[in-house]
Scaffold this motif. Sequence first.
Motif, mmCIF file in Angstrom:
data_model
loop_
_atom_site.group_PDB
_atom_site.id
_atom_site.type_symbol
_atom_site.label_atom_id
_atom_site.label_comp_id
_atom_site.label_asym_id
_atom_site.label_seq_id
_atom_site.Cartn_x
_atom_site.Cartn_y
_atom_site.Cartn_z
ATOM 1 N N ILE A 172 -15.263 -17.744 -30.769
ATOM 2 C CA ILE A 172 -14.063 -17.337 -31.503
ATOM 3 C C ILE A 172 -13.016 -16.761 -30.563
ATOM 4 O O ILE A 172 -11.861 -17.186 -30.566
ATOM 5 C CB ILE A 172 -14.409 -16.300 -32.591
ATOM 6 C CG1 ILE A 172 -15.381 -16.890 -33.611
ATOM 7 C CG2 ILE A 172 -13.138 -15.797 -33.280
ATOM 8 C CD1 ILE A 172 -15.859 -15.892 -34.638
ATOM 9 N N SER A 173 -13.421 -15.776 -29.732
ATOM 10 C CA SER A 173 -12.435 -15.104 -28.901
ATOM 11 C C SER A 173 -13.097 -14.423 -27.716
ATOM 12 O O SER A 173 -14.329 -14.350 -27.621
ATOM 13 C CB SER A 173 -11.646 -14.070 -29.722
ATOM 14 O OG SER A 173 -12.519 -13.040 -30.188
ATOM 15 N N LYS A 174 -12.240 -13.900 -26.844
ATOM 16 C CA LYS A 174 -12.679 -13.137 -25.679
ATOM 17 C C LYS A 174 -11.832 -11.881 -25.585
ATOM 18 O O LYS A 174 -10.611 -11.922 -25.759
ATOM 19 C CB LYS A 174 -12.521 -13.980 -24.408
ATOM 20 C CG LYS A 174 -12.773 -13.212 -23.123
ATOM 21 C CD LYS A 174 -12.425 -14.067 -21.901
ATOM 22 C CE LYS A 174 -12.509 -13.264 -20.621
ATOM 23 N NZ LYS A 174 -12.127 -14.060 -19.435
ATOM 24 N N GLU A 175 -12.488 -10.751 -25.310
ATOM 25 C CA GLU A 175 -11.793 -9.490 -25.116
ATOM 26 C C GLU A 175 -12.275 -8.861 -23.811
ATOM 27 O O GLU A 175 -13.327 -9.245 -23.280
ATOM 28 C CB GLU A 175 -12.044 -8.545 -26.295
ATOM 29 C CG GLU A 175 -11.558 -9.099 -27.633
ATOM 30 C CD GLU A 175 -11.900 -8.201 -28.804
ATOM 31 O OE1 GLU A 175 -12.501 -7.120 -28.554
ATOM 32 O OE2 GLU A 175 -11.602 -8.562 -29.949
ATOM 33 N N ALA A 176 -11.515 -7.896 -23.285
ATOM 34 C CA ALA A 176 -11.871 -7.308 -21.994
ATOM 35 C C ALA A 176 -11.536 -5.832 -21.955
ATOM 36 O O ALA A 176 -10.594 -5.366 -22.607
ATOM 37 C CB ALA A 176 -11.151 -8.041 -20.864
ATOM 38 N N SER A 177 -12.340 -5.095 -21.194
ATOM 39 C CA SER A 177 -12.076 -3.697 -20.881
ATOM 40 C C SER A 177 -12.015 -3.570 -19.362
ATOM 41 O O SER A 177 -12.000 -4.576 -18.647
ATOM 42 C CB SER A 177 -13.175 -2.795 -21.458
ATOM 43 O OG SER A 177 -14.416 -3.067 -20.819
ATOM 44 N N HIS A 178 -12.009 -2.345 -18.853
ATOM 45 C CA HIS A 178 -11.931 -2.162 -17.406
ATOM 46 C C HIS A 178 -13.199 -2.623 -16.701
ATOM 47 O O HIS A 178 -13.158 -3.035 -15.549
ATOM 48 C CB HIS A 178 -11.678 -0.687 -17.077
ATOM 49 C CG HIS A 178 -10.301 -0.233 -17.456
ATOM 50 N ND1 HIS A 178 -9.170 -0.698 -16.812
ATOM 51 C CD2 HIS A 178 -9.870 0.646 -18.399
ATOM 52 C CE1 HIS A 178 -8.102 -0.128 -17.344
ATOM 53 N NE2 HIS A 178 -8.500 0.688 -18.311
ATOM 54 N N GLU A 179 -14.349 -2.568 -17.357
ATOM 55 C CA GLU A 179 -15.613 -2.867 -16.696
ATOM 56 C C GLU A 179 -16.371 -4.042 -17.289
ATOM 57 O O GLU A 179 -17.362 -4.481 -16.712
ATOM 58 C CB GLU A 179 -16.524 -1.633 -16.721
ATOM 59 C CG GLU A 179 -16.021 -0.483 -15.860
ATOM 60 C CD GLU A 179 -17.104 0.555 -15.635
ATOM 61 O OE1 GLU A 179 -18.180 0.434 -16.249
ATOM 62 O OE2 GLU A 179 -16.874 1.477 -14.844
ATOM 63 N N ALA A 180 -15.945 -4.554 -18.435
ATOM 64 C CA ALA A 180 -16.727 -5.605 -19.088
ATOM 65 C C ALA A 180 -15.824 -6.593 -19.809
ATOM 66 O O ALA A 180 -14.650 -6.323 -20.068
ATOM 67 C CB ALA A 180 -17.727 -4.993 -20.068
ATOM 68 N N GLU A 181 -16.404 -7.749 -20.109
ATOM 69 C CA GLU A 181 -15.755 -8.770 -20.926
ATOM 70 C C GLU A 181 -16.663 -9.057 -22.122
ATOM 71 O O GLU A 181 -17.893 -9.037 -21.985
ATOM 72 C CB GLU A 181 -15.521 -10.044 -20.116
ATOM 73 C CG GLU A 181 -14.523 -9.863 -18.992
ATOM 74 C CD GLU A 181 -14.386 -11.101 -18.118
ATOM 75 O OE1 GLU A 181 -13.354 -11.229 -17.457
ATOM 76 O OE2 GLU A 181 -15.341 -11.914 -18.083
ATOM 77 N N PHE A 182 -16.050 -9.325 -23.267
ATOM 78 C CA PHE A 182 -16.812 -9.516 -24.495
ATOM 79 C C PHE A 182 -16.450 -10.875 -25.098
ATOM 80 O O PHE A 182 -15.278 -11.145 -25.386
ATOM 81 C CB PHE A 182 -16.506 -8.400 -25.487
ATOM 82 C CG PHE A 182 -16.802 -7.023 -24.951
ATOM 83 C CD1 PHE A 182 -18.053 -6.451 -25.111
ATOM 84 C CD2 PHE A 182 -15.814 -6.300 -24.273
ATOM 85 C CE1 PHE A 182 -18.323 -5.184 -24.612
ATOM 86 C CE2 PHE A 182 -16.076 -5.035 -23.773
ATOM 87 C CZ PHE A 182 -17.336 -4.478 -23.942
ATOM 88 N N PHE A 183 -17.469 -11.726 -25.269
ATOM 89 C CA PHE A 183 -17.293 -13.026 -25.893
ATOM 90 C C PHE A 183 -17.845 -12.955 -27.314
ATOM 91 O O PHE A 183 -19.003 -12.570 -27.521
ATOM 92 C CB PHE A 183 -18.010 -14.104 -25.091
ATOM 93 C CG PHE A 183 -17.368 -14.380 -23.761
ATOM 94 C CD1 PHE A 183 -16.441 -15.394 -23.622
ATOM 95 C CD2 PHE A 183 -17.686 -13.608 -22.649
ATOM 96 C CE1 PHE A 183 -15.830 -15.646 -22.401
ATOM 97 C CE2 PHE A 183 -17.085 -13.848 -21.422
ATOM 98 C CZ PHE A 183 -16.161 -14.877 -21.296
ATOM 99 N N ILE A 184 -17.014 -13.313 -28.280
ATOM 100 C CA ILE A 184 -17.378 -13.193 -29.690
ATOM 101 C C ILE A 184 -17.541 -14.590 -30.275
ATOM 102 O O ILE A 184 -16.664 -15.446 -30.145
ATOM 103 C CB ILE A 184 -16.301 -12.407 -30.458
ATOM 104 C CG1 ILE A 184 -16.126 -11.018 -29.832
ATOM 105 C CG2 ILE A 184 -16.669 -12.280 -31.931
ATOM 106 C CD1 ILE A 184 -14.932 -10.266 -30.334
ATOM 107 N N CYS A 185 -18.711 -14.819 -30.921
ATOM 108 C CA CYS A 185 -18.967 -16.118 -31.540
ATOM 109 C C CYS A 185 -19.613 -15.922 -32.910
ATOM 110 O O CYS A 185 -20.063 -14.822 -33.243
ATOM 111 C CB CYS A 185 -19.845 -16.988 -30.637
ATOM 112 S SG CYS A 185 -21.497 -16.322 -30.317
ATOM 113 N N HIS A 186 -19.666 -17.001 -33.693
ATOM 114 C CA HIS A 186 -20.123 -16.912 -35.082
ATOM 115 C C HIS A 186 -21.173 -17.984 -35.353
ATOM 116 O O HIS A 186 -20.953 -19.167 -35.069
ATOM 117 C CB HIS A 186 -18.934 -17.100 -36.031
ATOM 118 C CG HIS A 186 -19.265 -16.811 -37.454
ATOM 119 N ND1 HIS A 186 -18.732 -17.522 -38.501
ATOM 120 C CD2 HIS A 186 -20.086 -15.881 -38.013
ATOM 121 C CE1 HIS A 186 -19.203 -17.046 -39.645
ATOM 122 N NE2 HIS A 186 -20.029 -16.060 -39.366
#
Length: 312
Positions: A234-248
């Motif tokens: 679905i999407s990708k988000e990021a912070s200073h130390e990590a990346e987050f991949f969101i799927c369904h």
Amino acid sequence: MSFPPPEISSISPRVVSFYGRNHAVLSGYNLIDVTRVRIQRDTACAAQETPVWNNSGVNLTFHIPSTNYKGVVRVCVTLPDGSCHGNYRISYQSSPSCFRTEPNSTWFSGKRTITLVGSHLECVEGVIHSHNPQDVILPRSRNSGILTYETAAVKSTQQSFLSSVSLKVANETLVCYTSFKYHPDLEFITYKSLRTGYGVLITLEKKKDELEMTTAELSVWGINDGKQHPCTMISKEASHEAEFFICHIKNIPNIEFQELMIRYGDMTVRLGPLSLLHQVLHILRLLLILCVFVVLVTICQWQKKLSTEKKL
């Protein structure tokens, strides 16, 4: 002897650079008696001839020779009696060049799809990286302005390194004047699942790196009792130390996943949920980062106050 007159229906490629082309393929009819391919610019110039091999009668292979001019030339095929048949045309054009790669990095395990941007790239036969000049990587697709290929894996290494890109054109190697960076493989940390109606929302956490991975490059499956349930990105988000991949994962009963199967490039990774110890350590790490941030803000405010008092 009497030879049936050969006919040329196509030559691949039809457009080449100054450097010519190795292993061009000529197709047609009655080719079995053809001994050479003749290339001539015009009647005033001497013709160039090149031998043929892998002649099946409908296809044959030959080298298109290099030249010092660009333009259209006439191609015909010669028989043992010296006669030349056919009037096919191929074009010589300027040398290929490239000035950018998208993306400009890959992971050590390889098989990341890279796009080269440049000009006359349809004439390129292969891509070479300077760290392994003996390995010529074949293009997946190419046109005048874009060429795509997959990176090769590198031997085990712990540090990122630069590698320049070159183009293989016939018997020449052309430098691209752009660098390319290899990085360690992706490091996945943990995942969380959330029930949403008739599906499950998965948030996959990955350590931040310089690879700039996209959702299209990542495939994820939830594993339950040995069964694989595909997770649509679905999407990708990021912070200073990590990346987050969101799927369904859609249309699935209320089940718990024992692990995720993650695939990118030529690598497959299996990731289980964090143990209690790792969860505690992860929370402590976040608290430590928060404490450092609070201390830095306090110091800045104190220095600002001290500076104001001195002015007064």
